[in-house]
Scaffold this motif. Structure first.
Motif, PDB file in Angstrom:
ATOM      1  N   ASN A   1       0.742  -0.902  -0.122  1.00  0.00           N
ATOM      2  CA  ASN A   1       0.353  -0.096  -0.615  1.00  0.00           C
ATOM      3  C   ASN A   1       0.430   1.008  -0.340  1.00  0.00           C
ATOM      4  O   ASN A   1       0.927   2.423   0.683  1.00  0.00           O
TER       5      ASN A   1
ATOM      6  N   VAL B   1      -0.010   4.602   0.519  1.00  0.00           N
ATOM      7  CA  VAL B   1      -1.024   4.920   2.346  1.00  0.00           C
ATOM      8  C   VAL B   1       0.219   5.106   3.167  1.00  0.00           C
ATOM      9  O   VAL B   1       0.141   5.241   4.036  1.00  0.00           O
TER      10      VAL B   1
ATOM     11  N   VAL C   1      -7.570   6.585   2.483  1.00  0.00           N
ATOM     12  CA  VAL C   1      -7.386   6.672   1.147  1.00  0.00           C
ATOM     13  C   VAL C   1      -6.006   7.649   0.661  1.00  0.00           C
ATOM     14  O   VAL C   1      -6.359   9.035   1.114  1.00  0.00           O
TER      15      VAL C   1
ATOM     16  N   ALA D   1      -9.682   7.234  -5.688  1.00  0.00           N
ATOM     17  CA  ALA D   1      -8.987   6.254  -5.054  1.00  0.00           C
ATOM     18  C   ALA D   1      -8.251   6.181  -5.694  1.00  0.00           C
ATOM     19  O   ALA D   1      -8.487   4.829  -6.843  1.00  0.00           O
TER      20      ALA D   1
ATOM     21  N   ARG E   1      -6.037   2.704  -1.160  1.00  0.00           N
ATOM     22  CA  ARG E   1      -6.601   2.542  -0.457  1.00  0.00           C
ATOM     23  C   ARG E   1      -6.167   1.376   0.596  1.00  0.00           C
ATOM     24  O   ARG E   1      -4.792   0.468   0.641  1.00  0.00           O
ATOM     25  N   SER E   2      -5.810   1.967   1.838  1.00  0.00           N
ATOM     26  CA  SER E   2      -6.125   0.969   2.987  1.00  0.00           C
ATOM     27  C   SER E   2      -6.107  -0.461   3.517  1.00  0.00           C
ATOM     28  O   SER E   2      -7.296  -0.494   3.081  1.00  0.00           O
TER      29      SER E   2
ATOM     30  N   VAL F   1     -10.085   0.045   4.564  1.00  0.00           N
ATOM     31  CA  VAL F   1     -10.601   0.744   3.277  1.00  0.00           C
ATOM     32  C   VAL F   1     -11.194  -0.959   2.199  1.00  0.00           C
ATOM     33  O   VAL F   1     -12.315  -0.843   2.357  1.00  0.00           O
ATOM     34  N   LYS F   2     -10.200  -1.101   2.277  1.00  0.00           N
ATOM     35  CA  LYS F   2     -10.632  -2.101   1.572  1.00  0.00           C
ATOM     36  C   LYS F   2     -11.377  -2.907   1.689  1.00  0.00           C
ATOM     37  O   LYS F   2     -12.304  -4.233   0.666  1.00  0.00           O
TER      38      LYS F   2
ATOM     39  N   TRP G   1     -13.844   9.932  -4.868  1.00  0.00           N
ATOM     40  CA  TRP G   1     -14.316  10.605  -3.858  1.00  0.00           C
ATOM     41  C   TRP G   1     -15.691  10.959  -3.640  1.00  0.00           C
ATOM     42  O   TRP G   1     -16.193  11.019  -2.294  1.00  0.00           O
TER      43      TRP G   1
ATOM     44  N   ALA H   1      -9.066  10.908   3.436  1.00  0.00           N
ATOM     45  CA  ALA H   1      -8.675  11.280   2.853  1.00  0.00           C
ATOM     46  C   ALA H   1      -7.689  12.285   2.471  1.00  0.00           C
ATOM     47  O   ALA H   1      -7.150  13.163   2.577  1.00  0.00           O
TER      48      ALA H   1
END
Length: 453
Positions: A38, A41, A57, A66, A69-70, A73-74, A84, A98
């Motif tokens: 990631n 991120v 994100v 995006a 994504r962390s 978030v995934k 967004w 964000a």
């Protein structure tokens, strides 16, 4: 960012012998792929530890969608490329943070990772901003094997940069990529998967559990065609006849099948091949109406493209400029246009290319429209050394241009991009990209160094 590649020799270490060409030719190749988890991120979290565990994100240009994504978030089901504005309700519900893209920070952190990896291997290919291939067969045994070497890479990169990485090792680049995927998705590997350390039944079992779409170079459409043929897993593809796959999909798929069988077909790319076209374009943060602002934007894009052109030692024989309105606002008047301007004398001079681009822009500009995007493309590229001279060549002017461009590039490399630029670029990027939530340039600007409290 586009692909960047370095080649460098590892510094001498006591007790670390390097294989000679005579012995190397009898040793099977072994590749490692090191990938930052990631990446965007993770770069943000290094300098803002409070973001660890926070769903977040990183957004594309103009804070559009995006692009990173962390894990949190995934897990919420957010897909790559989700706009967004479509995520705002979900963001409010789950506290998603964000951030605007901070390419200066990401590029510098990428360079730091590469400099560490160069201590481990003689040959390295920086495949992308967060991935690098290494040839390791000549050194891996000195680290106690592939797993031990991969873990040392992970520990050093984590300690020196704060970034988490995974490593995959295999006899081919495709298998190293697959091993990296396994290391990333399966906790039992603890971030490092060396296919050489697995027995053949174990390797085949992992291949049978991995979707064919995870194979390097197999995109969504090809995966669908393969699945229609009954090829659902990596193992299924490995069992196919390479010649049959070549007849169905082309020579690239034939090489992929051979690589999955352990036959190395892809070498490291030590030097990136010169680009045949160089394009620079951006969406505007706010609609642009006037020709003056469009001139400033186009001139700025030409400057970036011309710098890349000189870096690869090429000249352009033509430049295309284009503008377009916002196609997502159907209620607004729409207009898209482009113009190709040939150059009588192929050049890499920013001033000459800017003049040509402005001529094209003035030919296509129409008042009364709200322009959302503009860009330029340098085309018909050739090597500077192979440039054909003309009857009207002025050696003195050519030498003066070369000195000026060299000084321009040196100043901008030393003191930062846009330290010196053409007057038509203007002094303020009123048309610039929206980046309301950009983090600091923590590693490249003294006035934005992180502070501890």
């Amino acid at each position: 960012m586009g692909r960047r590649r370095w080649r460098g020799a590892a510094p001498h270490k006591p007790g670390l012998s390097v294989m000679t060409p005579a012995t190397a030719q009898h040793t099977a190749p072994q590749f490692a792929l090191v990938d930052v988890n990631n990446f965007y991120v993770s770069c943000e979290r290094v300098f803002q530890p409070k973001l660890e565990g926070v769903p977040m994100v990183v957004l594309s240009n103009n804070d559009g969608c995006a692009v990173a994504r962390s894990g949190e978030v995934k897990a919420l089901g957010v897909k790559m490329g989700t706009p967004w504005f479509k995520m705002k309700d979900l963001a409010a519900q789950h506290g998603i943070q964000a951030f605007s893209s901070n390419y200066t920070l990401y590029g510098d952190m990428s360079n730091r990772v590469v400099s560490i990896l160069r201590d481990f291997a003689q040959d390295i290919e920086v495949y992308s901003i967060d991935e690098s291939f290494l040839r390791v067969e000549s050194v891996v045994r000195h680290y106690g094997g592939g797993v031990a070497m991969g873990q040392l890479m992970r520990e050093r990169i984590r300690q020196w940069t704060g970034l988490p990485v995974c490593a995959g090792l295999g006899p081919t680049k495709t298998l190293a990529k697959l091993a990296n995927h396994l290391a990333k998705k399966n906790p039992e590997f603890n971030g490092v998967c060396d296919l050489h350390a697995l027995s053949k039944p174990e390797r085949l079992q992992w291949m049978s559990k991995t979707d064919v779409g995870e194979v390097w170079g197999v995109g969504r459409r090809i995966a669908q065609r393969l699945q229609a043929m009954g090829v659902h897993t990596v193992l299924d593809l490995r069992r196919q006849s390479p010649k049959h796959m070549q007849a169905q999909f082309g020579v690239v798929m034939e090489r992929t099948c051979n690589e999955l069988r352990g036959v190395s077909c892809l070498e490291l790319e030590d030097v990136a091949p010169p680009k045949q076209q160089i394009m620079t374009s951006r969406s505007f943060g706010t609609p642009v109406i006037t020709l003056t602002e469009l001139r400033e934007a186009v001139a700025s894009y030409v400057a970036k493209a011309a710098e890349k052109l000189r870096q690869q030692g090429s000249v352009a024989a033509a430049i295309q400029v284009f503008v377009q309105t916002n196609r997502f606002k159907a209620s607004d008047p729409q207009y898209n246009a482009g113009w190709l301007v040939p150059l009588m004398d192929p050049s890499s001079d920013t001033l000459a290319l800017t003049r040509a681009a402005i001529v094209g822009l003035e030919l296509i500009y129409k008042p009364g429209y709200q322009y959302k995007k503009a860009g330029v493309m340098l085309t018909m590229l050739s090597s500077q050394t192979a440039k054909q001279e003309t009857l009207f060549d002025d050696p003195t002017a050519r030498a003066r241009s070369a000195r000026l461009m060299a000084a321009l590039d040196t100043l901008n490399r030393t003191y930062g991009r846009n330290t010196l630029r053409t007057g038509v670029c203007g002094t303020e990027e009123r048309w610039g990209m929206k980046s309301e939530n950009r983090s600091g340039s923590f590693t490249t600007r003294w006035d934005e160094l992180p502070e501890t409290k």
